[in-house]
Design an enzyme around this catalytic site. Structure first.
Site, PDB file in Angstrom:
ATOM      1  N   CYS A  70       0.873  -1.180   0.000  1.00  0.00           N
ATOM      2  CA  CYS A  70       0.000   0.000   0.000  1.00  0.00           C
ATOM      3  C   CYS A  70       0.906   1.226   0.000  1.00  0.00           C
ATOM      4  CB  CYS A  70      -0.914   0.007   1.222  1.00  0.00           C
ATOM      5  SG  CYS A  70      -1.998  -1.426   1.257  1.00  0.00           S
ATOM      6  N   CYS A  98       1.857   3.167   3.337  1.00  0.00           N
ATOM      7  CA  CYS A  98       2.205   2.365   4.517  1.00  0.00           C
ATOM      8  C   CYS A  98       3.713   2.107   4.593  1.00  0.00           C
ATOM      9  CB  CYS A  98       1.449   1.043   4.451  1.00  0.00           C
ATOM     10  SG  CYS A  98       1.945  -0.145   5.708  1.00  0.00           S
TER      11      CYS A  98
HETATM   12  N1  SAH Z   1      -2.461  -5.422   6.540  1.00  0.00           N
HETATM   13  C1  SAH Z   1      -3.600  -5.197   7.340  1.00  0.00           C
HETATM   14  C2  SAH Z   1      -3.275  -4.973   8.806  1.00  0.00           C
HETATM   15  C3  SAH Z   1      -2.075  -4.143   9.115  1.00  0.00           C
HETATM   16  S1  SAH Z   1      -2.143  -2.442   8.630  1.00  0.00           S
HETATM   17  C4  SAH Z   1      -4.428  -4.056   6.803  1.00  0.00           C
HETATM   18  O1  SAH Z   1      -3.964  -3.381   5.888  1.00  0.00           O
HETATM   19  O2  SAH Z   1      -5.550  -3.894   7.260  1.00  0.00           O
HETATM   20  C5  SAH Z   1      -3.234  -1.780   9.873  1.00  0.00           C
HETATM   21  C6  SAH Z   1      -3.923  -0.493   9.494  1.00  0.00           C
HETATM   22  O3  SAH Z   1      -2.991   0.595   9.491  1.00  0.00           O
HETATM   23  C7  SAH Z   1      -4.547  -0.514   8.112  1.00  0.00           C
HETATM   24  O4  SAH Z   1      -5.855   0.006   8.131  1.00  0.00           O
HETATM   25  C8  SAH Z   1      -3.614   0.384   7.344  1.00  0.00           C
HETATM   26  O5  SAH Z   1      -4.228   0.899   6.214  1.00  0.00           O
HETATM   27  C9  SAH Z   1      -3.245   1.410   8.367  1.00  0.00           C
HETATM   28  N2  SAH Z   1      -2.074   2.211   8.028  1.00  0.00           N
HETATM   29  C10 SAH Z   1      -0.967   1.850   7.358  1.00  0.00           C
HETATM   30  N3  SAH Z   1      -0.108   2.897   7.243  1.00  0.00           N
HETATM   31  C11 SAH Z   1      -0.683   3.943   7.873  1.00  0.00           C
HETATM   32  C12 SAH Z   1      -0.295   5.296   8.095  1.00  0.00           C
HETATM   33  N4  SAH Z   1       0.867   5.754   7.678  1.00  0.00           N
HETATM   34  N5  SAH Z   1      -1.149   6.101   8.779  1.00  0.00           N
HETATM   35  C13 SAH Z   1      -2.332   5.625   9.241  1.00  0.00           C
HETATM   36  N6  SAH Z   1      -2.743   4.353   9.069  1.00  0.00           N
HETATM   37  C14 SAH Z   1      -1.935   3.523   8.372  1.00  0.00           C
HETATM   38 FE1  SF4 Z   2      -1.159  -2.498   3.113  1.00  0.00          FE
HETATM   39 FE2  SF4 Z   2       0.576  -1.980   5.073  1.00  0.00          FE
HETATM   40 FE3  SF4 Z   2      -1.658  -3.447   5.608  1.00  0.00          FE
HETATM   41 FE4  SF4 Z   2       0.353  -4.452   4.105  1.00  0.00          FE
HETATM   42  S1  SF4 Z   2       0.479  -3.857   6.265  1.00  0.00           S
HETATM   43  S2  SF4 Z   2      -1.831  -4.550   3.628  1.00  0.00           S
HETATM   44  S3  SF4 Z   2       1.088  -2.680   2.976  1.00  0.00           S
HETATM   45  S4  SF4 Z   2      -1.539  -1.302   4.976  1.00  0.00           S
END
Ligand code: SAH
Ligand code: SF4
Length: 354
Positions: free
Chosen positions: A128, A131
């Site tokens: 993503c 992230c």
């Molecule tokens: N992979 C799974 C779980 C881990 S990420 C998922 O994507 O749902 C957990 C959450 O943190 C997700 O909703 C993700 O979109 C969010 N997240 C990731 N990077 C972030 C950021 N920089 N600021 C706020 N939320 C973030």
């Molecule tokens: Fe997307 Fe980060 Fe969740 Fe992986 S951990 S699915 S890259 S938000």
């Protein structure tokens, strides 16, 4: 009894205490140690409930067994590589695993209860764009034992029980399905950690096949969908996984999950300035939720170094929220935790790797 215990030959490789579920612990004490199965329950109580990680200190076990167990079983917690403590009490951990890999977890303090945000993979393959974990690529899945152990290590560090567990750390839990479910079952098992089902949440970017499998498991745990966009075009730009599993497929699986479980679904929506925080996006979102009972968690983007995204101000967030409320969608702005530390998952490890 003591003599029988002493006749057990040591296997070449030790078992990992956190790798065994209750049935395996009981088989081990009955078959390998020739002891009654309640011995397994006693050991699990020491480890999971009293947080005693030294067999020699388990005073209700026989002396011979206390001496024998360290040769057979390794109670290996991950090593604490770094800990940051925020002014609001949030703790961020970087753990070093046995093979030298690093994972993160976060502990949030809600006053009278704690929530642990734990990892399921080293890195994440889904990339993503917002992230920090996604930027690091994928190294490997965590074992069930590693998942359980880093949670127990957090409780040991805190010196108190943690009430809630959310799989919102590093990795996509549904891409490590078997190990995550095995870990969840160990955490739920009353004779092990004994968490209640409504205190465990899996967060997913939306893998339809595994959302359905999770529904069929009938575990009763909560599910969160990381939605972040109201249409395929924008979602695919933010989350490449959407190309493979577009929204209609994900929403179908979620309707199946909700019909089967009857549990409310939480939708997470990270607000990225000028990307997905316009009122039009809020109007469009509502159309997606037909046939679903959802609760929307709005999360202001947690800035990641070198990222092209930024966090919207309250003057953008409030109108977005008001549209959802006006259209009858229950929603909440997530209270931020640990903004003065590297609280976005993946940032600590990212720094450790650089
Ligand atoms: N992979 C799974 C779980 C881990 S990420 C998922 O994507 O749902 C957990 C959450 O943190 C997700 O909703 C993700 O979109 C969010 N997240 C990731 N990077 C972030 C950021 N920089 N600021 C706020 N939320 C973030
Ligand atoms: Fe997307 Fe980060 Fe969740 Fe992986 S951990 S699915 S890259 S938000």
């Amino acid at each position: 009894m003591e003599n029988a215990e002493m006749n057990v030959a040591a296997p070449a490789q030790k078992r990992g205490a956190f790798d065994m579920n209750l049935a395996e612990w009981r088989d081990f004490v009955q078959e390998d140690l020739k002891l009654p199965r309640y011995t397994a329950d006693q050991i699990c109580q020491w480890v999971y409930q009293k947080k005693v990680f030294d067999f020699r200190a388990m005073t209700n076990l026989s002396k011979a067994l206390r001496e024998r167990l360290p040769q057979l079983v390794d109670i290996a917690l991950p090593r604490l590589a770094q800990r940051q403590v925020s002014q609001d009490g949030t703790r961020k951990y970087l753990w070093r695993l046995a093979d030298g890999q690093y994972i993160e977890s976060v502990l949030m303090d809600h006053g009278n209860r704690y929530t642990a945000c734990i990892s399921s993979q080293v890195g994440c393959p889904l990339r993503c764009t917002f992230c920090a974990t996604g930027q690091q690529g994928f190294t490997r899945n965590l074992t069930a034992g590693e998942i359980v152990a880093h949670f127990i290590a957090m409780e040991a560090d805190l010196g108190a029980d943690i009430n809630n567990v959310v799989f919102m750390g590093m990795g996509e839990p549904l891409l490590n399905y078997d190990n995550v479910i095995r870990a969840v079952r160990m955490l739920l098992e009353p004779k092990m950690r004994g968490l209640s089902v409504r205190h465990v949440t899996i967060s997913t970017s939306g893998i339809p096949e595994y959302i359905r499998r999770l529904a069929d498991e009938e575990l009763g745990i909560y599910l969160c969908l990381s939605l972040h966009a109201p249409n395929n075009e924008l979602r695919s730009r933010l989350m490449p996984v959407n190309e493979k599993f577009p929204l209609p497929q994900v929403l179908d699986a979620l309707r199946y999950w909700q019909k089967k479980t009857g549990v409310r679904l939480t939708v997470e929506y990270v607000l990225l300035k000028n990307q997905n925080d316009m009122p039009e996006c809020a109007y469009e979102l509502v159309t997606l939720f037909q046939g679903l009972q959802v609760y929307v968690n709005l999360i202001p983007y947690n800035p990641v170094e070198g990222s092209r995204y930024s966090r919207p101000s309250a003057s953008r967030i409030t109108p977005f929220m008001n549209v959802l409320k006006k259209l009858g969608i229950e929603c909440e702005l997530r209270k931020e935790h640990g903004t003065d530390i590297d609280a976005a998952c993946g940032q600590l490890r990212g720094r450790a790797l650089n």
